[in-house]
Design a protein around this motif. Structure first.
Motif, PDB file in Angstrom:
ATOM      1  N   LEU A   1       0.805  -1.217   0.000  1.00  0.00           N
ATOM      2  CA  LEU A   1       0.000   0.000   0.000  1.00  0.00           C
ATOM      3  C   LEU A   1       0.840   1.270   0.000  1.00  0.00           C
ATOM      4  N   GLU A   2       2.086   1.189   0.438  1.00  0.00           N
ATOM      5  CA  GLU A   2       2.951   2.377   0.430  1.00  0.00           C
ATOM      6  C   GLU A   2       3.489   2.669  -0.956  1.00  0.00           C
ATOM      7  N   THR A   3       3.868   1.641  -1.698  1.00  0.00           N
ATOM      8  CA  THR A   3       4.472   1.850  -3.019  1.00  0.00           C
ATOM      9  C   THR A   3       3.487   1.631  -4.162  1.00  0.00           C
ATOM     10  N   GLY A   4       2.382   0.947  -3.895  1.00  0.00           N
ATOM     11  CA  GLY A   4       1.412   0.653  -4.938  1.00  0.00           C
ATOM     12  C   GLY A   4       1.805  -0.516  -5.828  1.00  0.00           C
ATOM     13  N   THR A   5       2.872  -1.231  -5.475  1.00  0.00           N
ATOM     14  CA  THR A   5       3.321  -2.356  -6.291  1.00  0.00           C
ATOM     15  C   THR A   5       2.586  -3.634  -5.899  1.00  0.00           C
ATOM     16  N   ASP A   6       2.398  -4.494  -6.882  1.00  0.00           N
ATOM     17  CA  ASP A   6       1.687  -5.750  -6.688  1.00  0.00           C
ATOM     18  C   ASP A   6       2.617  -6.935  -6.917  1.00  0.00           C
ATOM     19  N   GLU A   7       2.380  -8.006  -6.170  1.00  0.00           N
ATOM     20  CA  GLU A   7       3.061  -9.290  -6.341  1.00  0.00           C
ATOM     21  C   GLU A   7       1.986 -10.352  -6.513  1.00  0.00           C
ATOM     22  N   THR A   8       2.131 -11.197  -7.521  1.00  0.00           N
ATOM     23  CA  THR A   8       1.185 -12.286  -7.715  1.00  0.00           C
ATOM     24  C   THR A   8       1.419 -13.354  -6.658  1.00  0.00           C
ATOM     25  N   VAL A   9       0.382 -13.707  -5.947  1.00  0.00           N
ATOM     26  CA  VAL A   9       0.438 -14.779  -4.965  1.00  0.00           C
ATOM     27  C   VAL A   9       0.103 -16.100  -5.655  1.00  0.00           C
ATOM     28  N   SER A  10      -0.975 -16.091  -6.446  1.00  0.00           N
ATOM     29  CA  SER A  10      -1.358 -17.281  -7.199  1.00  0.00           C
ATOM     30  C   SER A  10      -1.983 -16.863  -8.515  1.00  0.00           C
ATOM     31  N   ASP A  11      -1.525 -17.479  -9.603  1.00  0.00           N
ATOM     32  CA  ASP A  11      -2.146 -17.224 -10.896  1.00  0.00           C
ATOM     33  C   ASP A  11      -3.129 -18.335 -11.262  1.00  0.00           C
ATOM     34  N   GLN A  12      -3.361 -19.249 -10.319  1.00  0.00           N
ATOM     35  CA  GLN A  12      -4.356 -20.309 -10.449  1.00  0.00           C
ATOM     36  C   GLN A  12      -5.508 -20.002  -9.492  1.00  0.00           C
ATOM     37  N   PRO A  13      -6.686 -20.577  -9.712  1.00  0.00           N
ATOM     38  CA  PRO A  13      -7.794 -20.339  -8.769  1.00  0.00           C
ATOM     39  C   PRO A  13      -7.367 -20.686  -7.340  1.00  0.00           C
ATOM     40  N   ALA A  14      -7.562 -19.729  -6.432  1.00  0.00           N
ATOM     41  CA  ALA A  14      -7.131 -19.894  -5.044  1.00  0.00           C
ATOM     42  C   ALA A  14      -7.991 -19.022  -4.143  1.00  0.00           C
ATOM     43  N   SER A  15      -7.957 -19.329  -2.847  1.00  0.00           N
ATOM     44  CA  SER A  15      -8.681 -18.527  -1.871  1.00  0.00           C
ATOM     45  C   SER A  15      -7.853 -18.411  -0.598  1.00  0.00           C
ATOM     46  N   ALA A  16      -8.193 -17.412   0.204  1.00  0.00           N
ATOM     47  CA  ALA A  16      -7.507 -17.178   1.473  1.00  0.00           C
ATOM     48  C   ALA A  16      -8.487 -16.497   2.414  1.00  0.00           C
ATOM     49  N   GLY A  17      -8.163 -16.516   3.696  1.00  0.00           N
ATOM     50  CA  GLY A  17      -9.012 -15.872   4.689  1.00  0.00           C
ATOM     51  C   GLY A  17      -8.266 -14.757   5.393  1.00  0.00           C
ATOM     52  N   THR A  18      -8.945 -14.126   6.357  1.00  0.00           N
ATOM     53  CA  THR A  18      -8.273 -13.105   7.150  1.00  0.00           C
ATOM     54  C   THR A  18      -7.096 -13.762   7.870  1.00  0.00           C
ATOM     55  N   ASP A  19      -6.143 -12.996   8.240  1.00  0.00           N
ATOM     56  CA  ASP A  19      -4.916 -13.472   8.883  1.00  0.00           C
ATOM     57  C   ASP A  19      -4.071 -14.324   7.950  1.00  0.00           C
ATOM     58  N   ALA A  20      -4.240 -14.181   6.631  1.00  0.00           N
ATOM     59  CA  ALA A  20      -3.483 -14.968   5.657  1.00  0.00           C
ATOM     60  C   ALA A  20      -2.132 -14.347   5.320  1.00  0.00           C
ATOM     61  N   VAL A  21      -1.886 -13.109   5.775  1.00  0.00           N
ATOM     62  CA  VAL A  21      -0.653 -12.406   5.418  1.00  0.00           C
ATOM     63  C   VAL A  21       0.212 -12.232   6.658  1.00  0.00           C
ATOM     64  N   GLY A  22       1.463 -12.688   6.576  1.00  0.00           N
ATOM     65  CA  GLY A  22       2.403 -12.538   7.679  1.00  0.00           C
ATOM     66  C   GLY A  22       2.926 -11.119   7.771  1.00  0.00           C
ATOM     67  N   THR A  23       3.545 -10.795   8.887  1.00  0.00           N
ATOM     68  CA  THR A  23       4.093  -9.459   9.118  1.00  0.00           C
ATOM     69  C   THR A  23       5.034  -9.051   8.000  1.00  0.00           C
ATOM     70  N   GLY A  24       4.857  -7.832   7.513  1.00  0.00           N
ATOM     71  CA  GLY A  24       5.710  -7.312   6.460  1.00  0.00           C
ATOM     72  C   GLY A  24       5.421  -7.903   5.098  1.00  0.00           C
ATOM     73  N   GLY A  25       4.339  -8.657   4.968  1.00  0.00           N
ATOM     74  CA  GLY A  25       3.962  -9.219   3.683  1.00  0.00           C
ATOM     75  C   GLY A  25       4.903 -10.285   3.162  1.00  0.00           C
ATOM     76  N   ARG A  26       5.749 -10.832   4.037  1.00  0.00           N
ATOM     77  CA  ARG A  26       6.739 -11.812   3.585  1.00  0.00           C
ATOM     78  C   ARG A  26       6.128 -13.164   3.240  1.00  0.00           C
ATOM     79  N   ASP A  27       5.075 -13.556   3.923  1.00  0.00           N
ATOM     80  CA  ASP A  27       4.461 -14.852   3.681  1.00  0.00           C
ATOM     81  C   ASP A  27       2.954 -14.705   3.553  1.00  0.00           C
ATOM     82  N   VAL A  28       2.386 -15.467   2.599  1.00  0.00           N
ATOM     83  CA  VAL A  28       0.944 -15.500   2.401  1.00  0.00           C
ATOM     84  C   VAL A  28       0.520 -16.958   2.338  1.00  0.00           C
ATOM     85  N   VAL A  29      -0.480 -17.328   3.130  1.00  0.00           N
ATOM     86  CA  VAL A  29      -1.006 -18.691   3.112  1.00  0.00           C
ATOM     87  C   VAL A  29      -2.334 -18.676   2.351  1.00  0.00           C
ATOM     88  N   PHE A  30      -2.517 -19.681   1.489  1.00  0.00           N
ATOM     89  CA  PHE A  30      -3.737 -19.773   0.700  1.00  0.00           C
ATOM     90  C   PHE A  30      -4.010 -21.234   0.376  1.00  0.00           C
TER      91      PHE A  30
END
Length: 176
Positions: A123-152
């Motif tokens: 949100l600070e830089t406006g840059t995006d990183e693809t987490v999954s380019d296949q059909p996927a889902s995630a819930g709240t608390d899916a992002v680790g501190t600093g955006g380093r890890d995402v569970v889906f």
């Protein structure tokens, strides 16, 4: 197990979807009937809102662990409300899914079936990183501190080599 409860009388008829900050100071909640989002500061007992403004309806997604940001949906868009400034950052035409504990990284899903299904935005830089380019889902608390890890989770069998079980699997995407 013992606990301490501190009741708060909400001035709303159908309070729902509560989300609490990591230190327990802030509680974000939705008035289910009016479809408005409010934030309660348990330290001074005040509630603010609706944070999305009087002319919109909203659905609460999540309060960041540090209590600085509130993610909510309104119409086809996602908004990230900054509690200290009272301003909203618009992320158009996406469905916000989760925010990291610091409030900097937003995980969102797009309605476009030809693009990535989950994306992480700084949100600070406006840059995006693809987490999954296949059909996927995630819930709240899916992002680790600093955006380093995402569970889906996904049923796609080509996210990692050798995944041929044909079932929904849990994945963790690690950035930098």
């Amino acid at each position: 197990m013992t606990g301490n409860t501190s009741p708060f009388e909400f001035d709303h008829t159908a309070s729902a979807r509560p989300s609490i900050s990591g230190d327990g100071r802030f509680v974000a909640y939705q008035d289910g009937r009016a479809e408005d989002v409010f934030v309660w500061d348990r330290t001074d007992g005040t509630a603010s809102g609706p944070i999305e403004g009087p002319s919109k309806t909203a659905t609460l997604v999540q309060l960041s662990e540090d209590g600085s940001k509130v993610v909510y949906l309104s119409g086809p868009d996602t908004y990230v409300h900054d509690e200290s400034s009272g301003t909203d950052q618009l992320v158009p035409n996406v469905r916000g899914v989760a925010i990291d504990p610091t409030g900097r990284y937003l995980l969102y899903a797009t309605p476009d079936t030809n693009g990535p299904s989950l994306t992480l935005r700084d949100l600070e830089t406006g840059t995006d990183e693809t987490v999954s380019d296949q059909p996927a889902s995630a819930g709240t608390d899916a992002v680790g501190t600093g955006g380093r890890d995402v569970v889906f989770q996904s049923t796609a069998d080509d996210i990692v080599p050798g995944d041929t079980n044909g079932k929904s699997d849990v994945f963790v995407r690690h950035f930098y």
